[in-house]
Design a protein around this motif. Structure first.
Motif, mmCIF file in Angstrom:
data_model
loop_
_atom_site.group_PDB
_atom_site.id
_atom_site.type_symbol
_atom_site.label_atom_id
_atom_site.label_comp_id
_atom_site.label_asym_id
_atom_site.label_seq_id
_atom_site.Cartn_x
_atom_site.Cartn_y
_atom_site.Cartn_z
ATOM 1 N N LEU A 134 -40.516 -19.865 14.827
ATOM 2 C CA LEU A 134 -39.632 -19.535 15.943
ATOM 3 C C LEU A 134 -39.657 -20.613 17.022
ATOM 4 N N ALA A 135 -40.823 -21.179 17.290
ATOM 5 C CA ALA A 135 -40.947 -22.201 18.331
ATOM 6 C C ALA A 135 -40.206 -23.487 17.970
ATOM 7 N N ALA A 136 -39.906 -23.688 16.688
ATOM 8 C CA ALA A 136 -39.248 -24.916 16.252
ATOM 9 C C ALA A 136 -37.724 -24.796 16.204
ATOM 10 N N ILE A 137 -37.188 -23.612 16.470
ATOM 11 C CA ILE A 137 -35.738 -23.416 16.388
ATOM 12 C C ILE A 137 -35.064 -24.072 17.586
ATOM 13 N N LYS A 138 -34.055 -24.877 17.292
ATOM 14 C CA LYS A 138 -33.271 -25.530 18.341
ATOM 15 C C LYS A 138 -31.913 -24.843 18.416
ATOM 16 N N THR A 139 -31.581 -24.380 19.611
ATOM 17 C CA THR A 139 -30.294 -23.710 19.801
ATOM 18 C C THR A 139 -29.398 -24.592 20.650
ATOM 19 N N PRO A 140 -28.091 -24.494 20.458
ATOM 20 C CA PRO A 140 -27.162 -25.268 21.292
ATOM 21 C C PRO A 140 -27.312 -24.871 22.761
ATOM 22 N N GLU A 141 -27.157 -25.849 23.647
ATOM 23 C CA GLU A 141 -27.324 -25.592 25.079
ATOM 24 C C GLU A 141 -26.347 -24.556 25.611
ATOM 25 N N ASP A 142 -25.137 -24.531 25.077
ATOM 26 C CA ASP A 142 -24.130 -23.611 25.597
ATOM 27 C C ASP A 142 -24.165 -22.236 24.925
ATOM 28 N N ALA A 143 -25.141 -21.989 24.063
ATOM 29 C CA ALA A 143 -25.210 -20.713 23.353
ATOM 30 C C ALA A 143 -25.795 -19.622 24.246
ATOM 31 N N ASP A 144 -25.213 -18.440 24.153
ATOM 32 C CA ASP A 144 -25.743 -17.267 24.848
ATOM 33 C C ASP A 144 -26.634 -16.532 23.854
ATOM 34 N N VAL A 145 -27.865 -17.024 23.713
ATOM 35 C CA VAL A 145 -28.800 -16.465 22.738
ATOM 36 C C VAL A 145 -29.328 -15.136 23.255
ATOM 37 N N VAL A 146 -29.183 -14.115 22.439
ATOM 38 C CA VAL A 146 -29.676 -12.789 22.794
ATOM 39 C C VAL A 146 -31.136 -12.672 22.391
ATOM 40 N N THR A 147 -31.440 -13.043 21.154
ATOM 41 C CA THR A 147 -32.818 -12.958 20.661
ATOM 42 C C THR A 147 -32.937 -13.668 19.325
ATOM 43 N N PHE A 148 -34.168 -13.833 18.890
ATOM 44 C CA PHE A 148 -34.471 -14.267 17.530
ATOM 45 C C PHE A 148 -34.971 -13.024 16.800
ATOM 46 N N VAL A 149 -34.551 -12.872 15.553
ATOM 47 C CA VAL A 149 -35.050 -11.769 14.732
ATOM 48 C C VAL A 149 -35.489 -12.337 13.393
ATOM 49 N N ALA A 150 -36.515 -11.726 12.812
ATOM 50 C CA ALA A 150 -36.955 -12.111 11.474
ATOM 51 C C ALA A 150 -36.372 -11.101 10.497
ATOM 52 N N LEU A 151 -35.547 -11.581 9.586
ATOM 53 C CA LEU A 151 -34.913 -10.714 8.603
ATOM 54 C C LEU A 151 -35.507 -10.979 7.231
ATOM 55 N N GLY A 152 -35.708 -9.919 6.489
ATOM 56 C CA GLY A 152 -36.307 -10.046 5.168
ATOM 57 C C GLY A 152 -35.293 -9.911 4.061
ATOM 58 N N ALA A 153 -35.564 -10.593 2.979
ATOM 59 C CA ALA A 153 -34.733 -10.502 1.780
ATOM 60 C C ALA A 153 -35.635 -10.709 0.575
ATOM 61 N N SER A 154 -35.299 -10.051 -0.500
ATOM 62 C CA SER A 154 -36.096 -10.158 -1.715
ATOM 63 C C SER A 154 -35.541 -11.252 -2.611
ATOM 64 N N PRO A 155 -36.417 -12.111 -3.120
ATOM 65 C CA PRO A 155 -35.953 -13.098 -4.102
ATOM 66 C C PRO A 155 -35.386 -12.372 -5.323
ATOM 67 N N PRO A 156 -34.530 -13.025 -6.074
ATOM 68 C CA PRO A 156 -33.868 -12.368 -7.207
ATOM 69 C C PRO A 156 -34.842 -11.979 -8.313
ATOM 70 N N ASP A 157 -34.371 -11.055 -9.139
ATOM 71 C CA ASP A 157 -35.145 -10.620 -10.296
ATOM 72 C C ASP A 157 -35.391 -11.792 -11.235
ATOM 73 N N PRO A 158 -36.479 -11.719 -12.017
ATOM 74 C CA PRO A 158 -36.702 -12.760 -13.030
ATOM 75 C C PRO A 158 -35.583 -12.752 -14.067
ATOM 76 N N SER A 159 -35.366 -13.877 -14.679
ATOM 77 C CA SER A 159 -34.300 -14.021 -15.670
ATOM 78 C C SER A 159 -34.702 -13.412 -16.999
ATOM 79 N N GLU A 160 -33.679 -13.072 -17.764
ATOM 80 C CA GLU A 160 -33.872 -12.555 -19.109
ATOM 81 C C GLU A 160 -32.912 -13.291 -20.028
ATOM 82 N N ARG A 161 -33.389 -13.685 -21.184
ATOM 83 C CA ARG A 161 -32.563 -14.438 -22.128
ATOM 84 C C ARG A 161 -31.606 -13.500 -22.853
#
Length: 150
Positions: A66-93
């Motif tokens: 979070l400390a490394a995120i650079k936002t545009p100067e003119d942005a009206d930043v409300v907040t930073f949020v951490a969103l989760g997502a699951s990597p895809p299922d393993p492949s099957e032949r």
């Protein structure tokens, strides 16, 4: 594989619309009339970005601190949020029989995109399944009765 959490920047534009973007996935954005709507759409966009990254056989990026995120100067930043997502299922032949000319065209396109034939087919099929089709009737019960998938 456990969920991966990526930071999203939630902004508000002058008209009051909320938008979210991901430092680790350039071009992946979402918007909504409310914060909740924007975050829900951002979660879906993140999941799709992770899926498409995996289908291209690319490694998932490490989440930006979070400390490394650079936002545009003119942005009206409300907040930073951490969103989760699951990597895809393993492949099957699977074995699929297709016309040789179609395979040649698919191989050429996969090469142009820097991906394998399997990744191209997976990418194309997942996009097709995510597309709402109109005018196509659902499979009749006949296919199901015979034990075949529609």
């Amino acid at each position: 594989m456990p969920k991966r959490f990526y930071p999203a920047v939630l902004e508000r534009d002058p008209s009051g619309v909320f938008g979210a973007w991901f430092p680790d996935f350039p071009g992946v954005v979402a918007a909504g009339r409310t914060q909740e709507e924007a975050v829900a759409r951002a979660e879906a966009a993140l999941q799709q970005a992770i899926q498409e990254t995996a289908e291209r056989n690319l490694p998932l990026p490490e989440p930006t601190a979070l400390a490394a995120i650079k936002t545009p100067e003119d942005a009206d930043v409300v907040t930073f949020v951490a969103l989760g997502a699951s990597p895809p299922d393993p492949s099957e032949r699977v074995n699929v029989y297709l016309p040789a000319s179609l395979i040649e065209r698919a191989d050429a396109l996969a090469g142009d995109w820097g991906m394998s034939r399997s990744s191209l087919f997976g990418f194309a099929l997942s996009r097709l399944l995510a597309t709402p089709w109109t005018g196509l009737a659902p499979a009749t019960g006949a296919a199901k009765k015979k034990g075949r998938r529609p």
